[in-house]
Each structure stands twice: as structure tokens, then as C-alpha cells.
Design a protein around this motif. Sequence first.
Motif, PDB file in Angstrom:
ATOM      1  N   SER A 378      39.727 -13.276 -50.509  1.00  0.00           N
ATOM      2  CA  SER A 378      38.583 -12.749 -49.757  1.00  0.00           C
ATOM      3  C   SER A 378      37.649 -11.849 -50.559  1.00  0.00           C
ATOM      4  O   SER A 378      36.453 -11.828 -50.319  1.00  0.00           O
ATOM      5  CB  SER A 378      39.069 -11.944 -48.548  1.00  0.00           C
ATOM      6  OG  SER A 378      39.562 -12.784 -47.551  1.00  0.00           O
ATOM      7  N   GLU A 480      50.121 -34.328 -51.402  1.00  0.00           N
ATOM      8  CA  GLU A 480      49.955 -32.935 -51.800  1.00  0.00           C
ATOM      9  C   GLU A 480      50.180 -32.108 -50.551  1.00  0.00           C
ATOM     10  O   GLU A 480      49.265 -31.545 -49.979  1.00  0.00           O
ATOM     11  CB  GLU A 480      48.558 -32.690 -52.390  1.00  0.00           C
ATOM     12  CG  GLU A 480      48.445 -31.322 -53.044  1.00  0.00           C
ATOM     13  CD  GLU A 480      47.113 -31.063 -53.719  1.00  0.00           C
ATOM     14  OE1 GLU A 480      46.716 -31.850 -54.589  1.00  0.00           O
ATOM     15  OE2 GLU A 480      46.471 -30.060 -53.367  1.00  0.00           O
TER      16      GLU A 480
ATOM     17  N   GLY B 377      44.432 -32.105 -45.321  1.00  0.00           N
ATOM     18  CA  GLY B 377      44.779 -31.364 -46.528  1.00  0.00           C
ATOM     19  C   GLY B 377      45.989 -31.898 -47.253  1.00  0.00           C
ATOM     20  O   GLY B 377      46.355 -31.398 -48.318  1.00  0.00           O
ATOM     21  N   SER B 378      46.648 -32.932 -46.730  1.00  0.00           N
ATOM     22  CA  SER B 378      47.938 -33.364 -47.272  1.00  0.00           C
ATOM     23  C   SER B 378      47.989 -34.817 -47.735  1.00  0.00           C
ATOM     24  O   SER B 378      48.692 -35.144 -48.673  1.00  0.00           O
ATOM     25  CB  SER B 378      49.043 -33.188 -46.223  1.00  0.00           C
ATOM     26  OG  SER B 378      49.366 -31.842 -46.060  1.00  0.00           O
ATOM     27  N   ARG B 421      40.968 -27.953 -45.785  1.00  0.00           N
ATOM     28  CA  ARG B 421      42.399 -27.825 -46.053  1.00  0.00           C
ATOM     29  C   ARG B 421      42.792 -28.405 -47.406  1.00  0.00           C
ATOM     30  O   ARG B 421      43.934 -28.355 -47.812  1.00  0.00           O
ATOM     31  CB  ARG B 421      43.191 -28.432 -44.899  1.00  0.00           C
ATOM     32  CG  ARG B 421      43.234 -27.484 -43.711  1.00  0.00           C
ATOM     33  CD  ARG B 421      43.353 -28.187 -42.396  1.00  0.00           C
ATOM     34  NE  ARG B 421      42.145 -28.916 -42.044  1.00  0.00           N
ATOM     35  CZ  ARG B 421      42.005 -29.622 -40.933  1.00  0.00           C
ATOM     36  NH1 ARG B 421      42.993 -29.704 -40.082  1.00  0.00           N
ATOM     37  NH2 ARG B 421      40.878 -30.259 -40.668  1.00  0.00           N
ATOM     38  N   HIS B 422      41.816 -28.951 -48.088  1.00  0.00           N
ATOM     39  CA  HIS B 422      42.009 -29.355 -49.476  1.00  0.00           C
ATOM     40  C   HIS B 422      40.635 -29.222 -50.111  1.00  0.00           C
ATOM     41  O   HIS B 422      39.646 -29.619 -49.506  1.00  0.00           O
ATOM     42  CB  HIS B 422      42.493 -30.804 -49.568  1.00  0.00           C
ATOM     43  CG  HIS B 422      42.668 -31.284 -50.973  1.00  0.00           C
ATOM     44  ND1 HIS B 422      43.853 -31.185 -51.653  1.00  0.00           N
ATOM     45  CD2 HIS B 422      41.794 -31.841 -51.835  1.00  0.00           C
ATOM     46  CE1 HIS B 422      43.709 -31.679 -52.866  1.00  0.00           C
ATOM     47  NE2 HIS B 422      42.470 -32.080 -53.005  1.00  0.00           N
ATOM     48  N   GLY B 478      34.775  -8.483 -46.539  1.00  0.00           N
ATOM     49  CA  GLY B 478      35.055  -9.241 -47.762  1.00  0.00           C
ATOM     50  C   GLY B 478      33.855 -10.123 -48.009  1.00  0.00           C
ATOM     51  O   GLY B 478      33.061 -10.364 -47.110  1.00  0.00           O
ATOM     52  N   ASP B 479      33.690 -10.595 -49.242  1.00  0.00           N
ATOM     53  CA  ASP B 479      32.466 -11.366 -49.481  1.00  0.00           C
ATOM     54  C   ASP B 479      32.653 -12.836 -49.123  1.00  0.00           C
ATOM     55  O   ASP B 479      31.683 -13.526 -48.814  1.00  0.00           O
ATOM     56  CB  ASP B 479      31.967 -11.194 -50.910  1.00  0.00           C
ATOM     57  CG  ASP B 479      32.847 -11.896 -51.891  1.00  0.00           C
ATOM     58  OD1 ASP B 479      34.076 -11.684 -51.814  1.00  0.00           O
ATOM     59  OD2 ASP B 479      32.331 -12.659 -52.705  1.00  0.00           O
ATOM     60  N   GLU B 480      33.894 -13.341 -49.177  1.00  0.00           N
ATOM     61  CA  GLU B 480      34.142 -14.687 -48.662  1.00  0.00           C
ATOM     62  C   GLU B 480      35.399 -14.598 -47.823  1.00  0.00           C
ATOM     63  O   GLU B 480      36.468 -15.087 -48.189  1.00  0.00           O
ATOM     64  CB  GLU B 480      34.296 -15.700 -49.801  1.00  0.00           C
ATOM     65  CG  GLU B 480      34.322 -17.127 -49.285  1.00  0.00           C
ATOM     66  CD  GLU B 480      34.386 -18.168 -50.391  1.00  0.00           C
ATOM     67  OE1 GLU B 480      33.512 -18.163 -51.267  1.00  0.00           O
ATOM     68  OE2 GLU B 480      35.321 -18.987 -50.357  1.00  0.00           O
ATOM     69  N   PRO B 481      35.283 -13.935 -46.667  1.00  0.00           N
ATOM     70  CA  PRO B 481      36.485 -13.561 -45.923  1.00  0.00           C
ATOM     71  C   PRO B 481      37.194 -14.741 -45.274  1.00  0.00           C
ATOM     72  O   PRO B 481      36.562 -15.719 -44.877  1.00  0.00           O
ATOM     73  CB  PRO B 481      35.950 -12.602 -44.852  1.00  0.00           C
ATOM     74  CG  PRO B 481      34.522 -12.954 -44.693  1.00  0.00           C
ATOM     75  CD  PRO B 481      34.056 -13.451 -46.028  1.00  0.00           C
ATOM     76  N   ARG B 482      38.506 -14.647 -45.216  1.00  0.00           N
ATOM     77  CA  ARG B 482      39.352 -15.612 -44.519  1.00  0.00           C
ATOM     78  C   ARG B 482      40.210 -14.863 -43.525  1.00  0.00           C
ATOM     79  O   ARG B 482      40.710 -13.798 -43.821  1.00  0.00           O
ATOM     80  CB  ARG B 482      40.291 -16.304 -45.509  1.00  0.00           C
ATOM     81  CG  ARG B 482      39.548 -17.242 -46.336  1.00  0.00           C
ATOM     82  CD  ARG B 482      40.157 -17.906 -47.478  1.00  0.00           C
ATOM     83  NE  ARG B 482      39.012 -18.347 -48.237  1.00  0.00           N
ATOM     84  CZ  ARG B 482      38.388 -19.499 -48.036  1.00  0.00           C
ATOM     85  NH1 ARG B 482      38.835 -20.365 -47.166  1.00  0.00           N
ATOM     86  NH2 ARG B 482      37.316 -19.818 -48.730  1.00  0.00           N
ATOM     87  N   MET B 486      48.107 -14.257 -38.413  1.00  0.00           N
ATOM     88  CA  MET B 486      48.682 -15.526 -37.959  1.00  0.00           C
ATOM     89  C   MET B 486      48.459 -15.755 -36.464  1.00  0.00           C
ATOM     90  O   MET B 486      48.160 -16.861 -36.032  1.00  0.00           O
ATOM     91  CB  MET B 486      50.181 -15.564 -38.257  1.00  0.00           C
ATOM     92  CG  MET B 486      50.491 -15.592 -39.738  1.00  0.00           C
ATOM     93  SD  MET B 486      50.438 -17.291 -40.408  1.00  0.00           S
ATOM     94  CE  MET B 486      50.918 -16.981 -42.092  1.00  0.00           C
ATOM     95  N   LEU B 489      44.888 -16.629 -35.762  1.00  0.00           N
ATOM     96  CA  LEU B 489      44.632 -17.965 -36.293  1.00  0.00           C
ATOM     97  C   LEU B 489      45.172 -19.030 -35.351  1.00  0.00           C
ATOM     98  O   LEU B 489      44.516 -20.034 -35.066  1.00  0.00           O
ATOM     99  CB  LEU B 489      45.303 -18.120 -37.661  1.00  0.00           C
ATOM    100  CG  LEU B 489      44.414 -17.894 -38.886  1.00  0.00           C
ATOM    101  CD1 LEU B 489      45.251 -17.932 -40.148  1.00  0.00           C
ATOM    102  CD2 LEU B 489      43.302 -18.937 -38.948  1.00  0.00           C
ATOM    103  N   GLU B 490      46.386 -18.784 -34.885  1.00  0.00           N
ATOM    104  CA  GLU B 490      47.035 -19.732 -33.985  1.00  0.00           C
ATOM    105  C   GLU B 490      46.193 -19.919 -32.732  1.00  0.00           C
ATOM    106  O   GLU B 490      45.960 -21.031 -32.256  1.00  0.00           O
ATOM    107  CB  GLU B 490      48.428 -19.198 -33.615  1.00  0.00           C
ATOM    108  CG  GLU B 490      49.439 -20.282 -33.334  1.00  0.00           C
ATOM    109  CD  GLU B 490      50.876 -19.735 -33.417  1.00  0.00           C
ATOM    110  OE1 GLU B 490      51.793 -20.457 -32.995  1.00  0.00           O
ATOM    111  OE2 GLU B 490      51.058 -18.589 -33.895  1.00  0.00           O
ATOM    112  N   TRP B 493      43.021 -21.911 -33.477  1.00  0.00           N
ATOM    113  CA  TRP B 493      43.279 -23.345 -33.596  1.00  0.00           C
ATOM    114  C   TRP B 493      43.506 -23.992 -32.224  1.00  0.00           C
ATOM    115  O   TRP B 493      43.114 -25.128 -31.994  1.00  0.00           O
ATOM    116  CB  TRP B 493      44.474 -23.614 -34.529  1.00  0.00           C
ATOM    117  CG  TRP B 493      44.040 -23.665 -35.963  1.00  0.00           C
ATOM    118  CD1 TRP B 493      44.141 -22.677 -36.881  1.00  0.00           C
ATOM    119  CD2 TRP B 493      43.375 -24.762 -36.620  1.00  0.00           C
ATOM    120  NE1 TRP B 493      43.592 -23.074 -38.076  1.00  0.00           N
ATOM    121  CE2 TRP B 493      43.123 -24.353 -37.948  1.00  0.00           C
ATOM    122  CE3 TRP B 493      42.979 -26.038 -36.232  1.00  0.00           C
ATOM    123  CZ2 TRP B 493      42.490 -25.168 -38.895  1.00  0.00           C
ATOM    124  CZ3 TRP B 493      42.350 -26.860 -37.169  1.00  0.00           C
ATOM    125  CH2 TRP B 493      42.112 -26.429 -38.475  1.00  0.00           C
TER     126      TRP B 493
END
Lengths: 515, 515
Positions: A378, A480, B377-378, B421-422, B478-482, B486, B489-490, B493
Motif C-alpha cells: 500500500s 498458479e 487468478g489461478s 487476482r493475477h 496509502g498511495d495505492e491502498p488495499r 479480512m 473483505l469477506e 465480496w
Amino acid sequence: MTSTLQERIENPFLRSKVVPVEEAVKHIADGHTIAISGFTKSGEPKTVLPALAYHFSQTAPDSRITLLSGASLSEDVEGPLAPYIRKRGPYMSSAASRKRIHTGEMDFTDVHLSAFARNLMYGFYGEIDVAVVEVSRIRPDGSIILTSSVGVSVEALARAKKIILEVNTAVPNYTGFHDIVLPTVHPKVGWPLPLVNVRDRIGTPYVEFDIQKVVAVVESRTPDHPVPFKAADATDKRIAQNVIAFLLQCKEQFDWGKRLPPIQSGVGNVANAIIGELYDSPFQKIRFWTEVFQDGMLRYIEDDAKFECASSTAVSFSAEGRQRFQHLFDRCRDRLVLRPMWLSNSPEIISRLFVIAMNTPIEVDMYGHVNSTHIDGSRIVNGLGGSGDFFRNAYLSIVHTPSTRRLRDGRTVSCVMPYVRHIDHTEHDIKCVVTEQGYALNMDIRSPKRRAIDIIDRCAHPHFRPLLHAYLKMAGPGDEPRATDMKSLESWWADYEAACRNFPAPAAPAAYSGE
Amino acid sequence: MTSTLQERIENPFLRSKVVPVEEAVKHIADGHTIAISGFTKSGEPKTVLPALAYHFSQTAPDSRITLLSGASLSEDVEGPLAPYIRKRGPYMSSAASRKRIHTGEMDFTDVHLSAFARNLMYGFYGEIDVAVVEVSRIRPDGSIILTSSVGVSVEALARAKKIILEVNTAVPNYTGFHDIVLPTVHPKVGWPLPLVNVRDRIGTPYVEFDIQKVVAVVESRTPDHPVPFKAADATDKRIAQNVIAFLLQCKEQFDWGKRLPPIQSGVGNVANAIIGELYDSPFQKIRFWTEVFQDGMLRYIEDDAKFECASSTAVSFSAEGRQRFQHLFDRCRDRLVLRPMWLSNSPEIISRLFVIAMNTPIEVDMYGHVNSTHIDGSRIVNGLGGSGDFFRNAYLSIVHTPSTRRLRDGRTVSCVMPYVRHIDHTEHDIKCVVTEQGYALNMDIRSPKRRAIDIIDRCAHPHFRPLLHAYLKMAGPGDEPRATDMKSLESWWADYEAACRNFPAPAAPAAYSGE
């Protein structure tokens, strides 16, 4: 090696433009975009920028400017100006700027350095109001000789509406060091860069530009601020030895004969260790095609068997290194070329010369993806600089890091993670991951999963290997795979945090110089 | 346009090597690495490979080989062989191979196509046991004329220990289409590619190689398998119109005059729509510097005001397109150059020619990072192919996608996500994100957070915009916050999944042709 301002300014028109710095800075105003000289704290405008900060603080504290540089500036130069910078690119290492970037007060754009220089020429960053460029000498026709870096100085001079020159009488006269070429701009026809060896020169040793745009010339008596130099410790040395082992393996496997491809080396203690180990390796006639010529490379200058030549966009030394550089000044000029950063970092040249690229990340993941810039995914540290230019276009690309890093709070984290929380370089661009534990290849045909097992077993610290294997198992099928079950992930992170706290002393030292 | 095998083989020694395909395949054995012709289903060995699969099935079903191609092969060719492929690179679109890659039975390495061709020459993939290359003609001196693609055919012929030539009498004689050059290998000195215009030729129209290595020549009577061509729908058209609007804006802003930079265009229905809209745009004398010359480009060939020239590494057509191509064969030969993929995808040339790159991803994120390859992503779909070569080195790089994609289970997902996710292409390499909703720029100095707001508001589907803003808010500073919490996030989603189910009909069509 210093001389008077009169001696340094051989053009009468530009001599007539000499003013006190307090006058010069009045040409820069709120809302301006300024493009400046400077790369890794070398050749930056050390007089105008601090004076500009003072000027704003006294007369117009609400001023906000856009600041474009080659790469990082010293804290003495960027720190005082940071409160007045609204937009910044393409790289910085200033604590003051970083803080403002994290709070959102300063917009920062992270750009591959070669692309940044081109974009600047292409007009992607809009009009450049003022260029501020440090020079070591003004020639009779008004063309100039730069100092210890090139960066984007040439683009700045070409694009700016007004120019302020900072003639530094405290630095040597760098005549003969530079190789100056500008990128072509569409719709003009691009041309092949006729450069096939590290020492080839394809441009001029001086910069030509429209001197009618010069609004002020000021004197600077401040030498480059020294960069810290940290000696390699035992971990750095083991990493360096693993890098050399990998290179020796490639030498046999790919029939290099006696010819080691040119080396690009990042900045920091691991990079220093590698330059040291390389000196003691069987390789001879070593060439550097890199961004920064630094302390560890000076011993090469004195040894014509070990060393052939170097090219970079800056020289950047510690206080001790600078003494030695000045002593070796003439030898350096014969063996080292300083180029604009679009050329030092040019994909065309890096690929053609078969450059071997090496850089330290913040963290890598088991699939080979690399985070070079963002702590916790981040918060940016410095920017990616030229790492992407080199990793992507290199003949061999090596990412090297200690397998662990000790944080200030006493925890020891793994630098080999299941996934990195920010990706700057994808696995496609990485051919070899190196830690003090060993090295793992990503060169042949291999599934990401098998690559992951290899990176864990060869590069991760043994303390963290079981956890990394556990993640891989949890991730399940897929080529992956990533774990997506939130509960399992939460539990994995709890185990990881515990492992960080229980890491057996002594821990490896901090890997990332910028943090 | 077909002719007899005798007419196509003008060299007596190679004529003496003609054998039935059942004999030829006996030169390929368990453990071999074979490198073949073929790119986007064009110019692949359509006779030898299926025969090899049959041979293994009858005589040695436990055989496993490494298969290296230019890019994708048709299912008719790769499908039967898939059970015998242990390792595969650098790109595939075969359902049979994909399945084995996901289960781990086949190792697949995803590589930038330009890098793959070079790595093959450098020896990074080891010895090449057998090359299998489709040719349209063997000249009196034994040199050959390739067919509808170049890919890595030249590298395969140069590196292989044994060679099988497949002379295709059902395809036209492609003499005059190709421009053949091999990459230099260290320690030889690399040289500047003397190519400054799309139509420049810097090599030979034929491939020279050591004909003593040829162990078999077989006849093929199978034309290239047609590729599906899907007409553009309303969404595709709106995307294409937004791309043209962006180009027209750049034309004014960056003083292009009348000269549109050369266009690289991916494959698929959005790409087709753009090629169509470009034809109806004010731009004239259009040039394509791209990987694949395809159906939509054929109308250009007939219009010398609209079109100047094209360069690619393959021609790839639908059944109808092939008819038209054969009708226009001579005009095409004068206006189109087919080159090795290391050259069509060369960073040096893409950058020099100021190519405008456009490709469709699986998904983008609000910061501008791009997933081109992995579902969820997988699980890999096809590979990144040349998208990275073009995105990174382009003058302008455009990622275009419908803002939503309808899945088979009825849900409609957003193609603009908080994070992909990838990551195949980082935001550094993307200058413009385009959907049917609009376009957002990543060209100036702007924080990732402000970029995110712009991408959400201009490109995401209105149905998903509130959720994306909610994520950004949750991500915090943050400058590129994530977002890392959890629980939040849950919950996010869960909301997202609900939104996917509640998407108002009618949904946009599937964006990714490979899925």
C-alpha cells in the motif's frame, strides 16, 4: 578542480544573465511544472531548489508546483520544497515527499525511467514551464556541459519555456564525460541507435538548446551531497557469492567464452557486495551498463585487466568515494560515459548488449513476482526507477534479497512470500531468484507450481519453508494457484505472524536501503 | 494456387528425403524437445503433428515430449498430441492442453513472445532435438519459403539437431511475403535493426539453414484451419468508438498532423470492431505493426488512400477471409511483410515506430493493473502472448474490455475490479483503459487513488460503481491502498456476489474470446 564563475561561463549572453538566486527563483510560480537535473542525488540544482522553497515560504506559502526530475534528490534539496510540491515524478527517496504521498497531499506517478524521459519529450506531462539544470561549464556558443548526472536534463532544456542554469563552481569540469542524444518524437521518424558497445558514443559531449529561453544563471558552490555507503555484511556476501555461482554456471552452459555480458547493478549494500565479489571472480574485462556508477566500481577504474568500460546516467559517491573519484578523474573520463536516462535505460540497448540485470526488491513471491516499491502493498517507498527497464530487457535478470528482514519492532519477516502484495515485475521478467540460501531459476519450461517449490526450497529461509509449502498445499489445483478461502487464509497469516515473532536470532539485516 | 510436390521441391537432395509421414514421425521420440512452425493456427505442421500423436498412441503411449511453438495451434493439431506433451511454451489455446496444464500433467511456461524466440536462440530451453516446419516451397539451393506464419520457425531451423519439413501443396506459394532475420546470440555483437518504417525489409525472403540436418520431407495437403470470426455487437462498437475518440484527442494534443502511428491490434471481436471503426474514422494511410493480419484488415488492402502497409508474424483468417485473401494475394504481398516473432514483437521496433498497442484482458483493476491470462487468478486461459511486448513498449497502450462479462452460470461480473487476482501488466505499462462506458487516462502525473476514482467513474459499469467506491473507502490511506481487514473483505465480496446475481439484463457479451 574548482574555478571561478567567469571561467565557467564562456558565453557573453549567458554571462549577462547571472543573477542572485533570490532573483532567479521569482521565475517559478504557483501552478508551474518544473523539470530539473538530478539523478540519485547527483547533479541536482542544489542552490535554486532550496532557495525556491524559502521564496515560497516567505512570499506565497500556498504555492503548489509539479516537480519532474531524473531520479532521487537529496533530502537537503527535496525536503524543504516538499510542502510546495503537488505532483511528483518519476522517482523520489525523500522522507518529506513520501509522507505527503502517503497522506494524499502529493500526487506521485511511478514510471519506468526510460518511459518517463520519452513521455516528457512526447508532451504527455504537458507544458514544462521552467527547467532548472546544474551545469559545470557554459561553452562559448552557449551550449552546456552537465555535471555528475544526465537524467532528464536534456529533455528539460528542450521542452521548457524558461530555463534557469545553475553553474556549479565547486564540482569539476565534466567536459568529455557525456554522450548527449534526444529521443525522437512522433511524427518524426525514429532511428536505430548506432550503439553496439558499452563505450560507443553516439551523440555530443555538450547539450545544445535555445539559449534565448534562459531567464537566469546562478552560481552554486555546493558539491553533490554524499550518498551513504554501507559495507557488505556476511549475508550480503553470501548473496553475492550465489550470484557469481549462477553467472559461472551460465558461462559454461551458454558458451560465453571469456566474455561476461555487461552488468547492471542496483544501489545498496547487496549491490556493493556483488560488485566486490565480481572483482574477486575469474571474470575479466568487466563492463558495466548501468544507471549509477558508484563507490564499489572505483577500484575497477584502476585495473585495466579486470575492467574495460562503463556507461551510466550518473556518478554517485560517498564522501570518501568522491575524494577517490576526483583523484581518478581523468582515468574515469576515458572509461566511463554518462548518458541521458532514456539511453542508459533504453530497452533497445539493454537487449542488444545482453545486459545482466540485478536489483534488490522489497519482497518476492514463490512464483517469482516481485514487489519493488510498496510496503504492505500500500505505501510506496521510492518508486521502481529503472528496475523494470533492466529486468524486462535483460539477457539475464536476477532479483537478489536476503531471505528474511528484521523489522524495527523485532519481528523477522520472510522476503519470500506466497504472494507479494504489490507487483512491479511479473515472473515473466525474472530469470533467477537469489538469496543467501541459494538461487532458483526461472529460465526453462516449468509450471509455476514447480517453480514455487524450487524457490521455497532453495531461496526461502528454512524457518519459513514449512509455512510456504503449507500455503501451496492450501492453494490447491490450478497452474498458479492462490488460496481463496478466507478462513484458511486468516489462519495461515496467524501462523506466519507467530513465525515472524519466533524467528531464531541472529536475524539477517535490513535488505531494503530505502526503508 | 496449389501445385505438385515436385514443383514445390526444387532441390534434389531434399527431394530425395521425401518419405511418408508415418516414417517421418519415427525421428521423434520420448524425451525429445521439438520446436515447430505455427502462429495463431497458421502455418502449423498440420500433417506431422497429428501423425506423431497417432504414432505415439500405437507404439509408445508413455512418451512425453516438450513442444515449443510460435503461438497457438489449432485443436486439430494440438488436441491429439496433448496427452504426450510434458512441457509446453510459450502460448496455447488448446482445450486439451489447458486441461492438462490445470491438473499439473503438463508444465506450461508463459513467456513474452519476443523473449521466447530469443531465449530459444540463446539456448535457455536446452537442445532442440527436432524442428518441424511447414514450408510452401524449397528453392534450388535448399533454402525454404515459409507459409502463412513465421513465429519461431527460423530459430527452430537454426537450433535443431534434426529437421522435418512439411511441404504444403494446398497453400499458395508465399514467395515474397517474408522478411527473415535471426536474433544475435552473445558473445557475438548485437546490431541495430535497420528498420525505420513498417514496410522496410531488413532480411531475406527465404530461410537459409543447414540442409544436412533434414531427416525427412513430407507432403501436406491440409490448408490452414480457419479461425472463427465473430462480428462486432453494440458493446464492441461502443468500445471501438471510445478508442477512436481517444486517438482523435491524442492527434490534437500531441501534434500528430496527418500521421497516425502504426496500430497493433489483438485478436477477437473488440479488436475487429476497432479495425472496422478505424476504417470509418478520419485517419488515412493507416499502417499496422502487429502480430496477426486478420479478416478485418482485408478491406484496407483494397484501399490505397486508407491504407499504407502492414507487418505481422502471421496471417490468420476465417474460411471466408481465406477466400478473399487468396483473391487479393498479389496486392497483399506488395503491402504486407511477415516477420519472425522476435522482430514483429521487438521492443526496439515497437518503441521506434511509436506503435499504438491495444489488447483485451480478462479484467483490469481500478489502479490500472491488468490480468490477461488467469481466470480467478489461478487457472491460465491461453498465455499473455505478445500483449506485454506491445503494452510495455508502445507509444500509447490501450487496454479495452466490456465493463461487464456474463458468465455461463448467469451471473454478470465486473471487468473493472478493485484488484486483479493475477497481474500480467502493471499499471506502469497502461496509458488508457477503455470500456463501452468511456475511457480513463493514465498518462499524466496522478496518484493511484485519483486514477482509481477516474477508472471507476468513467469505465466501470454504473451497476458496480458504488461497490468499487466502497472498496476504495475501505482500503483507507496509502498511495495505492488495499483493503486488508479480512472481515470487511469477506463482507465486500458477499455484496459483490449479490450484485453479480442482480445485474440488470441485458448483459454485455463475453469479452474474452479464449474462455
